[in-house]
Each structure stands twice: as C-alpha cells, then as structure tokens.
Design an enzyme around this catalytic site. Structure first.
Site, mmCIF file in Angstrom:
data_model
loop_
_atom_site.group_PDB
_atom_site.id
_atom_site.type_symbol
_atom_site.label_atom_id
_atom_site.label_comp_id
_atom_site.label_asym_id
_atom_site.label_seq_id
_atom_site.Cartn_x
_atom_site.Cartn_y
_atom_site.Cartn_z
ATOM 1 C CE1 TYR A 12 -2.884 3.200 1.168
ATOM 2 C CE2 TYR A 12 -2.370 2.655 3.445
ATOM 3 C CZ TYR A 12 -2.955 3.502 2.513
ATOM 4 O OH TYR A 12 -3.603 4.623 2.942
ATOM 5 N N GLY A 37 1.874 -7.750 -1.000
ATOM 6 C CA GLY A 37 1.796 -6.693 -2.017
ATOM 7 C C GLY A 37 1.162 -7.187 -3.307
ATOM 8 C CG PHE A 72 8.003 1.524 2.267
ATOM 9 C CD1 PHE A 72 7.295 2.501 2.943
ATOM 10 C CD2 PHE A 72 8.802 1.907 1.198
ATOM 11 C CE1 PHE A 72 7.381 3.832 2.568
ATOM 12 C CE2 PHE A 72 8.895 3.237 0.813
ATOM 13 C CZ PHE A 72 8.180 4.200 1.505
ATOM 14 C CB SER A 116 5.048 1.552 13.848
ATOM 15 O OG SER A 116 3.770 1.505 14.428
ATOM 16 C CE1 TYR A 140 4.428 -3.384 12.321
ATOM 17 C CE2 TYR A 140 3.174 -1.985 13.820
ATOM 18 C CZ TYR A 140 3.819 -2.178 12.611
ATOM 19 O OH TYR A 140 3.864 -1.147 11.701
ATOM 20 C CE LYS A 144 7.508 -1.828 11.057
ATOM 21 N NZ LYS A 144 8.050 -1.625 9.706
ATOM 22 C CG PHE A 168 1.014 8.615 15.052
ATOM 23 C CD1 PHE A 168 2.382 8.866 14.921
ATOM 24 C CD2 PHE A 168 0.497 8.517 16.330
ATOM 25 C CE1 PHE A 168 3.209 9.019 16.041
ATOM 26 C CE2 PHE A 168 1.305 8.680 17.457
ATOM 27 C CZ PHE A 168 2.658 8.930 17.313
ATOM 28 C CG LEU A 191 -12.038 3.241 11.916
ATOM 29 C CD1 LEU A 191 -13.063 2.278 12.505
ATOM 30 C CD2 LEU A 191 -11.827 4.419 12.855
ATOM 31 N NE ARG A 220 -5.473 3.778 17.718
ATOM 32 C CZ ARG A 220 -5.875 3.612 18.978
ATOM 33 N NH1 ARG A 220 -6.198 4.656 19.723
ATOM 34 N NH2 ARG A 220 -5.948 2.408 19.501
ATOM 35 N N GLY A 282 -5.084 -4.921 23.254
ATOM 36 C CA GLY A 282 -3.877 -4.185 22.833
ATOM 37 C C GLY A 282 -4.127 -2.765 22.360
ATOM 38 C CG ASP A 283 -7.411 -1.087 19.922
ATOM 39 O OD1 ASP A 283 -6.442 -1.071 19.137
ATOM 40 O OD2 ASP A 283 -8.580 -1.290 19.558
HETATM 41 N N1 UFG Z 1 -11.511 0.018 15.078
HETATM 42 C C1 UFG Z 1 -12.841 -0.309 15.277
HETATM 43 N N2 UFG Z 1 -13.410 -1.201 14.422
HETATM 44 C C2 UFG Z 1 -12.728 -1.760 13.373
HETATM 45 C C3 UFG Z 1 -11.365 -1.411 13.186
HETATM 46 C C4 UFG Z 1 -10.787 -0.518 14.062
HETATM 47 O O1 UFG Z 1 -13.498 0.164 16.211
HETATM 48 O O2 UFG Z 1 -13.295 -2.567 12.652
HETATM 49 C C5 UFG Z 1 -10.883 0.991 15.987
HETATM 50 C C6 UFG Z 1 -9.701 0.420 16.740
HETATM 51 O O3 UFG Z 1 -10.110 -0.186 17.933
HETATM 52 C C7 UFG Z 1 -8.848 1.676 16.955
HETATM 53 C C8 UFG Z 1 -9.141 2.536 15.726
HETATM 54 O O4 UFG Z 1 -10.361 2.037 15.214
HETATM 55 O O5 UFG Z 1 -9.310 2.342 18.084
HETATM 56 C C9 UFG Z 1 -8.072 2.458 14.672
HETATM 57 O O6 UFG Z 1 -7.801 1.083 14.413
HETATM 58 P P1 UFG Z 1 -6.907 0.588 13.192
HETATM 59 O O7 UFG Z 1 -6.908 -0.908 13.222
HETATM 60 O O8 UFG Z 1 -7.326 1.262 11.943
HETATM 61 O O9 UFG Z 1 -5.455 1.136 13.537
HETATM 62 P P2 UFG Z 1 -4.570 0.933 14.874
HETATM 63 O O10 UFG Z 1 -4.667 2.231 15.611
HETATM 64 O O11 UFG Z 1 -4.898 -0.279 15.615
HETATM 65 O O12 UFG Z 1 -3.145 0.645 14.235
HETATM 66 C C10 UFG Z 1 -2.355 1.604 13.638
HETATM 67 C C11 UFG Z 1 -1.492 0.941 12.571
HETATM 68 C C12 UFG Z 1 -0.537 -0.033 13.207
HETATM 69 C C13 UFG Z 1 0.242 0.655 14.298
HETATM 70 C C14 UFG Z 1 -0.685 1.312 15.280
HETATM 71 C C15 UFG Z 1 0.079 2.096 16.290
HETATM 72 O O13 UFG Z 1 -2.313 0.299 11.628
HETATM 73 O O14 UFG Z 1 0.343 -0.528 12.229
HETATM 74 O O15 UFG Z 1 -1.556 2.196 14.627
HETATM 75 O O16 UFG Z 1 -0.335 1.694 17.549
HETATM 76 F F1 UFG Z 1 0.981 -0.241 14.964
#
Ligand code: UFG
Length: 318
Positions: A12, A37, A72, A116, A140, A144, A168, A191, A220, A282-283
C-alpha cells in the site's frame, strides 16, 4: 540519475512512494516478495525484483547501483504479531539486518525506514513526542523499535545516515491519473476501509465505547498517505552524510472512532451501520502525535484532512 531501492514497493504505502519517487525524477528498484503486495500496484517505470528480505543474495544483487534505500517491507499487523511473534522478529528484524548488510556490501549509506507509533506502546503522555518512553506492548512494536536501534548503531559502526519515520494511522489513497493506489489488505483490519465496507448485514464493529475519551471511543491520529510520502521525500533529501533521527509522522490531532464514522457518513451521504462490540486487545485509548519535530527538521506539514482521506479511500475501493 539517483536510484532508490524500495523494499515493499508493491504494498500500500511502498507502491505510492514508488510512484511519487518516479514523478520526482528518481529511478526506482522495487524489492518485494508479493506476500502481501500486488504486482499490478508497481509503477511500470520501476525495476522490479520479486524476492524475500530473508534472501540475502537476492538483496545484495538487487541493491547494486542504488544510492539510498526506503525500507517499507515487513509484517504490519499487531494482532498477528501477538499470535506469531517469531515471524515478526524474523521478517522485520532479521530482514532489516539483511537490508543493512546488503547496504554495507554495496556501499549504500542512506536509508529511510518505516517505523511505527507502536514503538511507544501505551503512551505515557499526549501528544507523543520522539522523547516519549518506548514501551511496546506487542511484538510488532518491539520489532520496529529494534530496527530503530539497529539504525542508530549503524550510524556509529558504518557511518550510515538514517531516518526512522514513526507512522501514526495512515489512510487515504493516490490517484495516479491512470488508476487509484490504495489499501488492498486481506484481511482488512483498518478502521477507514472497514467503515467504507459496512452494510446493514455487516455493520462496522466499534471496539468499545467505554474508553476514557470524550465520547468513549478510541482516538487516533490519521495521516493521509500522500502527506506521509511527502515526509519521506523530505527525509530522503535531508539525510546528512552521517546520523540517525527519529521523527513522528501524523497530523498532530486526533479523531475518535465515532467522529470517523460521522465524517464518513457525511462524505458518503449515507448512514454508516454500526454495532458496539467489546474492546480489542492491545488498543491504547488515545494515540496522537506531536509533529513539531517533523515540521522543524523536514520543513513538512500535512495538508490533507480526514474528509479527503475518506473520500480518496472510497474512490480507490470502487
Ligand atoms: N476500530 C474499530 N473497528 C474496526 C477497526 C478498528 O473500532 O473494525 C478501531 C480500533 O479499535 C482503533 C481505531 O479504530 O481504536 C483504529 O484502528 P486501526 O486498526 O485502523 O489502527 P490501529 O490504531 O490499531 O493501528 C495503527 C497501525 C498499526 C500501528 C498502530 C500504532 O495500523 O500498524 O496504529 O499503535 F501499529
């Protein structure tokens, strides 16, 4: 001509970087094993080598003639890394060591690396600066952070000039004029693409609405992929003869999951079906970058907002 060796150039972010590098007058060699990819995402003007980061001989051969590296390639799913930590150490850490070793053999001394926000783990302060504590909470993020440290060491040992860009939440897509380059992950966990896919029968699951934030959903820092690549181009030009820097790349502001859903509804002109689900392991509650260093060191600022990330992601998914 200056040739850039782009690992993960079929992914991507790497494919968009490849296109923008070519548009900026660089030559590009893409090195990608196509494990995640897509060959058709690689600009036809780039040289393409299909091989793994774990294939040291292929790396050494392909890097010949390059002047700098944009690295990348790697595994990038937090959840998968918890299930398969060894895979993340192998591909992300061993693979990166192989890239550095190939650079040494070929006399290439400049590298921009995709690090990251996951290196910070559960943040101890907000916004997160490059001086904030790095306490990754998953393999992960640890992988990094390990590469960031290897790069700092390579400055001392090999006189390398390197920049670790700590991404981010990357979103959006690029219209090359011929086609859209955007996210095509399988499975898709991010998301914004998930918001766009949501239907009445398959609503967006919101992972928790009881977080300690203004509306109870996680916050985020979303950054448009084209802004991110502009930061890469600045970082590349900025690489000195020797040195290592770590720079956050985000927008400097945060949106909650609910705000993303509402904005997407406005952009698409329809309601996004949602369902409140339990928290995802982990969030962290809030991840927002301080981008003061990027502004100062790279003379860079993001110019694309959340609406344009959502609109471009939508266009690229059509
Ligand atoms: N979320 C939902 N529903 C979904 C998907 C995501 O509620 O179906 C929420 C997640 O809980 C989070 C937010 O949306 O609160 C963003 O989630 P993402 O999965 O889009 O992204 P992340 O924040 O988990 O991850 C990103 C990068 C990772 C990196 C991380 C840093 O994709 O590579 O930020 O912590 F490691």
């Amino acid at each position: 001509m200056t040739r850039i060796f782009v690992t993960g150039g079929a992914g991507y972010i790497g494919a968009i970087a490849t296109h923008q590098l070519l548009e900026s007058g660089y030559d590009v060699t893409v090195f990608d094993d196509l494990s995640t990819g897509h060959r058709d995402a690689v600009d036809s003007r780039a040289q393409f080598v299909q091989a793994s980061l774990l294939d040291e001989d292929a790396l050494k051969k392909a890097i010949e003639g390059a002047h700098a590296v944009m690295h990348f390639a790697g595994k990038s799913l937090v959840g998968e890394s918890v299930e398969k930590p060894d895979l993340y150490m192998k591909v992300n850490v061993e693979g990166s060591k192989n890239v550095l070793s190939a650079m040494r053999s070929a006399g290439v001394k400049k590298i921009v690396f995709s690090s990251s926000a996951a290196t910070y783990g559960e943040p101890t302060e907000s916004p997160i600066t490059e001086e904030s504590a790095t306490l990754p909470t998953n393999p992960y993020g640890l992988s990094k952070l390990t590469v960031d440290i290897l790069l700092a060491e390579s400055e001392i040992a090999d006189g390398f000039a390197s920049c670790s860009l700590r991404y981010f939440n990357v979103a959006g897509a690029l219209n090359t004029g011929k086609k859209w380059l955007g996210e095509r992950h399988d499975p898709e966990t991010h998301l914004i693409p998930r918001v766009l896919e949501a239907t009445e029968n398959n609503p967006l699951k919101i992972f928790g609405n009881d977080w300690p934030t203004s509306d109870g959903t996680c916050i985020r820092d979303y950054i448009h992929v084209v802004d991110l690549i502009e930061a890469h181009l600045s970082a590349l030009k900025n690489l000195d003869e020797k040195g290592h820097s770590i720079i956050n790349i985000g927008s400097g502001g945060g949106y909650s999951v609910n705000e993303v859903v509402t904005t997407a509804g406005n952009v698409l002109g329809r309601e996004i079906p949602i369902r409140i689900d339990s928290r995802r392991a982990g969030d962290p509650a809030i991840l927002v970058a301080s981008i003061e260093k990027a502004k100062k060191v790279l003379s860079w600022s993001p110019t694309r907002n959340l609406e344009s990330m959502i609109r471009d992601s939508f266009q690229s998914s059509m």
